[in-house]
Design an enzyme around this catalytic site. Structure first.
Site, PDB file in Angstrom:
ATOM      1  N   GLY A  11      26.329  18.711 -46.426  1.00 41.91           N
ATOM      2  CA  GLY A  11      26.308  19.448 -47.699  1.00 41.91           C
ATOM      3  C   GLY A  11      27.713  19.822 -48.134  1.00 41.91           C
ATOM      4  O   GLY A  11      28.525  20.259 -47.315  1.00 41.91           O
ATOM      5  N   ARG A  72      24.831  11.751 -46.546  1.00 41.65           N
ATOM      6  CA  ARG A  72      24.162  11.811 -45.247  1.00 41.65           C
ATOM      7  C   ARG A  72      23.726  10.394 -44.922  1.00 41.65           C
ATOM      8  O   ARG A  72      23.385   9.632 -45.825  1.00 41.65           O
ATOM      9  CB  ARG A  72      22.976  12.776 -45.311  1.00 41.65           C
ATOM     10  N   ASP A 103      27.498  21.021 -38.387  1.00 40.09           N
ATOM     11  CA  ASP A 103      27.088  20.655 -37.026  1.00 40.09           C
ATOM     12  C   ASP A 103      26.692  19.189 -36.889  1.00 40.09           C
ATOM     13  O   ASP A 103      27.085  18.516 -35.937  1.00 40.09           O
ATOM     14  CB  ASP A 103      25.867  21.503 -36.621  1.00 40.09           C
ATOM     15  N   THR A 125      30.723  24.265 -44.194  1.00 39.00           N
ATOM     16  CA  THR A 125      29.335  24.394 -44.646  1.00 39.00           C
ATOM     17  C   THR A 125      29.087  25.822 -45.088  1.00 39.00           C
ATOM     18  O   THR A 125      29.550  26.758 -44.424  1.00 39.00           O
ATOM     19  CB  THR A 125      28.312  24.021 -43.549  1.00 39.00           C
ATOM     20  N   ASP A 127      26.493  27.344 -44.759  1.00 43.64           N
ATOM     21  CA  ASP A 127      25.513  27.989 -43.874  1.00 43.64           C
ATOM     22  C   ASP A 127      26.167  28.874 -42.805  1.00 43.64           C
ATOM     23  O   ASP A 127      25.514  29.753 -42.246  1.00 43.64           O
ATOM     24  CB  ASP A 127      24.662  26.925 -43.153  1.00 43.64           C
ATOM     25  N   ASP A 129      26.825  28.150 -39.796  1.00 45.79           N
ATOM     26  CA  ASP A 129      25.957  28.055 -38.607  1.00 45.79           C
ATOM     27  C   ASP A 129      26.565  27.181 -37.520  1.00 45.79           C
ATOM     28  O   ASP A 129      25.851  26.719 -36.628  1.00 45.79           O
ATOM     29  CB  ASP A 129      24.584  27.478 -39.027  1.00 45.79           C
ATOM     30  N   ARG A 171      19.782  26.745 -44.180  1.00 41.24           N
ATOM     31  CA  ARG A 171      19.020  25.868 -43.264  1.00 41.24           C
ATOM     32  C   ARG A 171      18.308  26.720 -42.229  1.00 41.24           C
ATOM     33  O   ARG A 171      17.492  27.548 -42.604  1.00 41.24           O
ATOM     34  CB  ARG A 171      19.942  24.833 -42.622  1.00 41.24           C
TER      35      ARG A 171
END
Ligand code: ADP
Ligand code: F6P
Length: 319
Positions: A11, A72, A103, A125, A127, A129, A171
């Protein structure tokens, strides 16, 4: 190390352009030739490389998205796909690669390193994460975009005495929901990392109504459930009507904040320095206010953790 390449994957996140700029400018400053790979791993397998000059990254530090485009690819998850990519890199006589992504992108970068191609990861990202780092480029901008949206939603929620559910991205992680819920004063925050129940959300709305507070904001991380599912639960259990706002890609775009531009500049430049030092299979991370360079394997063990003290704080002060 004479030629390096840089790609963005997964993303898009605000600040990716600033990171590309840092890689290109640091590389050229240190005497390297730098290539951009278009469309992430898809372009890597296709050999879609463009030579980057100092001017190629002019006027992009403030722009969201990624000038190299992102993608992707399922094919890249296969050994054959990875081999194709390495063959293209070797044909172009490229000696090292910087992967800016999340990740998933780092899993791919790790595979390239395992197969002998020096690769360094830069975390990008919204996120936030990624294992092995406290911070990922794009998070601060996304959080600021979301609170600006919630502040506006709150004006209408207040004026019309409505209950608004705001569904945010992340996510499987709740960082965006936690930060935006706390800093926008949401009455309830639902994140995957903490136990939640719909009765509690309803109770908090009703407690407010009993005190005369007729509007509420609920922030739900997409990793918990959709805003629509939450709306249906609240309607079924308590008969309350709610409005759902899904912020979607609004959260991924826009000008990066100063913090994201700074982190992107630091991290992008560090990635080039690591390649020049002969390092491979490392990511650039940020821990306790400093740049760190764990290996992809080390980073994977240490899962990124959300700050649950902040979650308790939000429950305590947002009533
Ligand atoms: P992000 O990097 O933001 O987490 P994704 O999880 O979609 O985004 O991963 C981006 C791309 O990285 C995937 O489309 C795929 O090409 C590659 N990738 C993800 N997981 C792996 C894996 N286990 N092995 C090789 N490549 C992977
Ligand atoms: O990883 C960034 C992210 O925006 C997540 O928050 C979200 O779940 C996902 O990407 C959406 O991906 P896309 O719509 O690009 O497939």
């Amino acid at each position: 190390m004479k030629k390096i390449a840089v790609l963005t994957s997964g993303g898009d996140a605000p600040g990716m352009n600033a990171a590309i700029r840092a890689v290109v400018r640091r590389g050229i400053d240190l005497g390297l030739e730098v290539y951009g790979v278009r469309h992430g791993y898809v372009g890597l397998m296709a050999g879609d490389f463009i030579k980057m000059e100092l001017g190629s990254v002019g006027d992009i530090i403030h722009r969201g998205g990624t000038i190299l485009r992102s993608a992707r690819s399922e094919e890249f998850k296969t050994v054959e796909g990875q081999q194709k990519a390495i063959d293209q890199l070797k044909t172009a006589e490229i000696d090292g690669l910087v992967v800016i992504g999340g990740d998933g992108s780092f899993m791919g970068a790790g595979k390239l390193t395992e197969q002998g191609f020096p690769t360094i990861g830069v975390p990008g990202t919204i996120d936030n994460d990624i294992s092995g780092t406290d911070y990922s480029i794009g998070f601060d901008t996304a959080v600021n975009t979301v609170i600006e949206a919630i502040d506006k939603i709150r004006d209408t929620a207040y004026s019309h005495e409505r209950i608004c559910i705001v569904e945010v991205m992340g996510r499987n992680a709740g960082d965006i929901a936690l930060w935006t819920g706390l800093t926008s004063g949401a009455e309830s925050i639902l994140i995957p990392e903490a136990p939640y129940n719909f009765d509690d959300v309803i109770q908090r709305i009703q407690n407010g109504q009993e005190r005369g507070k007729m509007h509420s904001i609920i922030v739900v991380a997409e990793g918990v459930c959709s805003g629509e599912d939450l709306k249906n639960e609240i309607k079924a259990k308590a008969g309350l009507n709610t409005n759902v706002i899904v912020l979607g890609y609004l959260q991924r775009g826009g000008h990066p904040t100063a913090y994201d531009r700074m982190m992107a500049s630091r991290m992008g430049a560090r990635a080039v320095d690591l390649l020049l030092d002969g390092e491979k299979g490392l990511m650039v991370g940020w821990k306790k206010g400093q740049l760190v360079n764990p290996s992809f394997a080390e980073a994977a063990i240490e899962k990124h953790e959300i700050n649950l003290e902040d979650y308790s704080l939000a429950r305590s002060i947002s009533i």
